[in-house]
Design a protein around this motif. Structure first.
Motif, PDB file in Angstrom:
ATOM      1  N   GLU A  38       0.914  -1.118  -0.058  1.00 23.29           N
ATOM      2  CA  GLU A  38       0.010   0.021   0.042  1.00 23.29           C
ATOM      3  C   GLU A  38       0.749   1.243   0.073  1.00 23.29           C
ATOM      4  OE1 GLU A  38      -3.277  -0.185   2.965  1.00 23.29           O
ATOM      5  OE2 GLU A  38      -3.860  -2.170   2.331  1.00 23.29           O
ATOM      6  N   GLN A  39       2.040   1.342   0.623  1.00 20.50           N
ATOM      7  CA  GLN A  39       2.839   2.561   0.810  1.00 20.50           C
ATOM      8  C   GLN A  39       3.957   2.362  -0.387  1.00 20.50           C
ATOM      9  OE1 GLN A  39       2.267   5.255   2.262  1.00 20.50           O
ATOM     10  NE2 GLN A  39       0.348   4.243   2.806  1.00 20.50           N
ATOM     11  N   ASN A  40       4.054   1.214  -1.251  1.00 20.62           N
ATOM     12  CA  ASN A  40       4.931   1.069  -2.415  1.00 20.62           C
ATOM     13  C   ASN A  40       6.359   1.317  -1.645  1.00 20.62           C
ATOM     14  OD1 ASN A  40       5.976   0.458  -4.807  1.00 20.62           O
ATOM     15  ND2 ASN A  40       5.914   2.909  -5.606  1.00 20.62           N
ATOM     16  N   VAL A  41       6.832   0.676  -0.608  1.00 21.43           N
ATOM     17  CA  VAL A  41       8.113   0.462  -0.126  1.00 21.43           C
ATOM     18  C   VAL A  41       8.542  -0.989  -0.456  1.00 21.43           C
ATOM     19  CG1 VAL A  41       9.234   0.547   2.046  1.00 21.43           C
ATOM     20  CG2 VAL A  41       7.345   1.926   1.880  1.00 21.43           C
ATOM     21  N   PRO A  42       9.888  -0.840  -0.919  1.00 18.30           N
ATOM     22  CA  PRO A  42      10.428  -2.101  -1.443  1.00 18.30           C
ATOM     23  C   PRO A  42      10.567  -2.968  -0.328  1.00 18.30           C
ATOM     24  CG  PRO A  42      11.607  -0.250  -2.323  1.00 18.30           C
ATOM     25  CD  PRO A  42      10.652   0.320  -1.299  1.00 18.30           C
ATOM     26  N   ARG A  43      10.289  -4.300  -0.472  1.00 23.35           N
ATOM     27  CA  ARG A  43      10.529  -5.232   0.830  1.00 23.35           C
ATOM     28  C   ARG A  43      11.838  -5.317   1.183  1.00 23.35           C
ATOM     29  NH1 ARG A  43       5.884  -6.345  -1.900  1.00 23.35           N
ATOM     30  NH2 ARG A  43       4.086  -7.767  -0.756  1.00 23.35           N
ATOM     31  N   ARG A  44      12.803  -5.297   0.487  1.00 25.23           N
ATOM     32  CA  ARG A  44      14.228  -5.306   0.825  1.00 25.23           C
ATOM     33  C   ARG A  44      14.523  -4.396   1.847  1.00 25.23           C
ATOM     34  NH1 ARG A  44      14.544  -3.367  -4.348  1.00 25.23           N
ATOM     35  NH2 ARG A  44      15.980  -1.390  -4.441  1.00 25.23           N
ATOM     36  N   PHE A  45      14.034  -3.090   1.995  1.00 27.20           N
ATOM     37  CA  PHE A  45      14.252  -2.157   2.825  1.00 27.20           C
ATOM     38  C   PHE A  45      13.179  -2.102   3.943  1.00 27.20           C
ATOM     39  CE2 PHE A  45      15.425   0.246  -1.120  1.00 27.20           C
ATOM     40  CZ  PHE A  45      16.650   0.095  -0.962  1.00 27.20           C
ATOM     41  N   LEU A  46      12.104  -2.649   3.780  1.00 27.24           N
ATOM     42  CA  LEU A  46      10.783  -2.466   4.791  1.00 27.24           C
ATOM     43  C   LEU A  46      11.393  -3.252   6.190  1.00 27.24           C
ATOM     44  CD1 LEU A  46       7.798  -1.780   5.239  1.00 27.24           C
ATOM     45  CD2 LEU A  46       7.477  -4.007   4.988  1.00 27.24           C
ATOM     46  N   ASN A  47      11.845  -4.212   6.199  1.00 26.50           N
ATOM     47  CA  ASN A  47      12.374  -4.929   7.390  1.00 26.50           C
ATOM     48  C   ASN A  47      13.343  -4.393   8.295  1.00 26.50           C
ATOM     49  OD1 ASN A  47      10.139  -7.028   7.331  1.00 26.50           O
ATOM     50  ND2 ASN A  47      11.578  -8.269   6.290  1.00 26.50           N
ATOM     51  N   ASN A  48      14.341  -3.743   7.610  1.00 26.60           N
ATOM     52  CA  ASN A  48      15.449  -2.890   8.281  1.00 26.60           C
ATOM     53  C   ASN A  48      14.982  -1.491   8.658  1.00 26.60           C
ATOM     54  OD1 ASN A  48      17.409  -4.948   7.725  1.00 26.60           O
ATOM     55  ND2 ASN A  48      17.896  -3.961   5.924  1.00 26.60           N
ATOM     56  N   ILE A  49      14.015  -0.954   7.872  1.00 20.25           N
ATOM     57  CA  ILE A  49      13.338   0.418   8.490  1.00 20.25           C
ATOM     58  C   ILE A  49      12.361   0.082   9.724  1.00 20.25           C
ATOM     59  CG2 ILE A  49      12.061   2.209   8.007  1.00 20.25           C
ATOM     60  CD1 ILE A  49      12.748   1.875   4.870  1.00 20.25           C
ATOM     61  N   ILE A  50      11.760  -1.047   9.561  1.00 18.08           N
ATOM     62  CA  ILE A  50      10.882  -1.504  10.694  1.00 18.08           C
ATOM     63  C   ILE A  50      11.930  -1.366  11.959  1.00 18.08           C
ATOM     64  CG2 ILE A  50       9.328  -2.935  11.750  1.00 18.08           C
ATOM     65  CD1 ILE A  50       7.988  -2.837   8.950  1.00 18.08           C
ATOM     66  N   ALA A  51      12.998  -2.318  11.861  1.00 20.12           N
ATOM     67  CA  ALA A  51      13.778  -2.636  12.924  1.00 20.12           C
ATOM     68  C   ALA A  51      14.407  -1.187  13.449  1.00 20.12           C
ATOM     69  CB  ALA A  51      14.949  -3.397  12.519  1.00 20.12           C
ATOM     70  N   ASP A  52      14.770  -0.272  12.493  1.00 22.84           N
ATOM     71  CA  ASP A  52      15.228   0.970  12.911  1.00 22.84           C
ATOM     72  C   ASP A  52      14.371   1.566  13.802  1.00 22.84           C
ATOM     73  OD1 ASP A  52      17.828   0.429  11.979  1.00 22.84           O
ATOM     74  OD2 ASP A  52      17.304   1.767   9.991  1.00 22.84           O
ATOM     75  N   LEU A  53      13.254   1.615  13.341  1.00 18.81           N
ATOM     76  CA  LEU A  53      11.907   2.384  14.039  1.00 18.81           C
ATOM     77  C   LEU A  53      11.446   1.515  15.360  1.00 18.81           C
ATOM     78  CD1 LEU A  53       9.560   3.009  10.960  1.00 18.81           C
ATOM     79  CD2 LEU A  53      10.742   4.714  12.039  1.00 18.81           C
ATOM     80  N   ARG A  54      11.824   0.429  15.491  1.00 21.91           N
ATOM     81  CA  ARG A  54      11.404  -0.236  16.725  1.00 21.91           C
ATOM     82  C   ARG A  54      12.655  -0.043  17.895  1.00 21.91           C
ATOM     83  NH1 ARG A  54      11.732  -5.629  15.093  1.00 21.91           N
ATOM     84  NH2 ARG A  54      13.972  -5.646  15.334  1.00 21.91           N
ATOM     85  N   ASP A  55      14.181   0.060  17.063  1.00 24.64           N
ATOM     86  CA  ASP A  55      15.038   0.473  18.087  1.00 24.64           C
ATOM     87  C   ASP A  55      14.942   1.844  18.471  1.00 24.64           C
ATOM     88  OD1 ASP A  55      16.033  -2.156  17.291  1.00 24.64           O
ATOM     89  OD2 ASP A  55      17.616  -1.334  16.025  1.00 24.64           O
ATOM     90  N   ALA A  56      14.057   2.605  17.846  1.00 17.86           N
ATOM     91  CA  ALA A  56      14.061   4.082  18.210  1.00 17.86           C
ATOM     92  C   ALA A  56      12.810   4.264  19.056  1.00 17.86           C
ATOM     93  CB  ALA A  56      13.785   5.038  17.304  1.00 17.86           C
ATOM     94  N   ARG A  57      12.146   3.148  19.400  1.00 17.24           N
ATOM     95  CA  ARG A  57      10.840   3.003  20.211  1.00 17.24           C
ATOM     96  C   ARG A  57       9.771   3.754  19.696  1.00 17.24           C
ATOM     97  NH1 ARG A  57      14.232   3.008  25.702  1.00 17.24           N
ATOM     98  NH2 ARG A  57      14.822   0.849  25.460  1.00 17.24           N
TER      99      ARG A  57
END
Length: 160
Positions: A38-57
């Motif tokens: 839905e947001q046109n975010v490449p899957r190869r980046f998605l998990n790493n970005i989510i991990a960074d957002l999770r690390d930032a709480r």
């Protein structure tokens, strides 16, 4: 017209992700595949970005059939600065503190103004296409034309 503020693709994707989660509602888990599609975010980046957002709480994740990613707190309490700070590679321009550098005081004020705006714009503002008061004040004081916020958060970001 001034050139638009440039941010990395990674930060742009992070903003899209949290805006999508904001529209889903605080505490609502959304599957990674849904966000990617839905947001046109490449899957190869998605998990790493989510991990960074999770690390930032900023987000929480949950495994399982009812799992996914959700905002860790209400969207109105997460600033654009918070999201940009979650990017480990986002450049952080720093004005010179050397008083002998031409314009150092001006650049310090510009940097402070940018930081105030980034801290004053929330994920909720982006998700809902609202133009926050801090942006209105800057636009009014600089005589820039203030257009209505586009409905799509992606378009709103390009106006920053």
């Amino acid at each position: 017209m001034a050139a638009p503020l440039r941010i990395s693709a990674r930060s742009h994707y992070a903003i899209r992700i949290v805006a999508h989660l904001a529209l889903a509602g605080h505490g609502t888990f959304v599957k990674a595949d849904t966000i990617a599609d839905e947001q046109n975010v490449p899957r190869r980046f998605l998990n790493n970005i989510i991990a960074d957002l999770r690390d930032a709480r900023l987000v929480v994740t949950q495994r399982g059939a009812d799992g996914g990613t959700a905002l860790a707190r209400p969207a109105a309490s997460i600033s654009l600065a918070d999201v940009l700070a979650s990017a480990p590679t986002e450049p952080r321009p720093e004005p010179s503190t050397d008083r002998n550098v031409a314009g150092s005081d001006v650049w310090a004020l510009v940097q402070r103004s940018i930081e105030q705006i980034l801290h004053g714009v929330t994920v909720d503002d982006i998700a809902l296409g609202k133009v926050p008061e801090i942006v209105r004040v800057v636009n009014t004081s600089t005589n820039l034309e203030l257009r209505a916020a586009p409905a799509a958060p992606d378009e709103w970001l390009h106006d920053l």
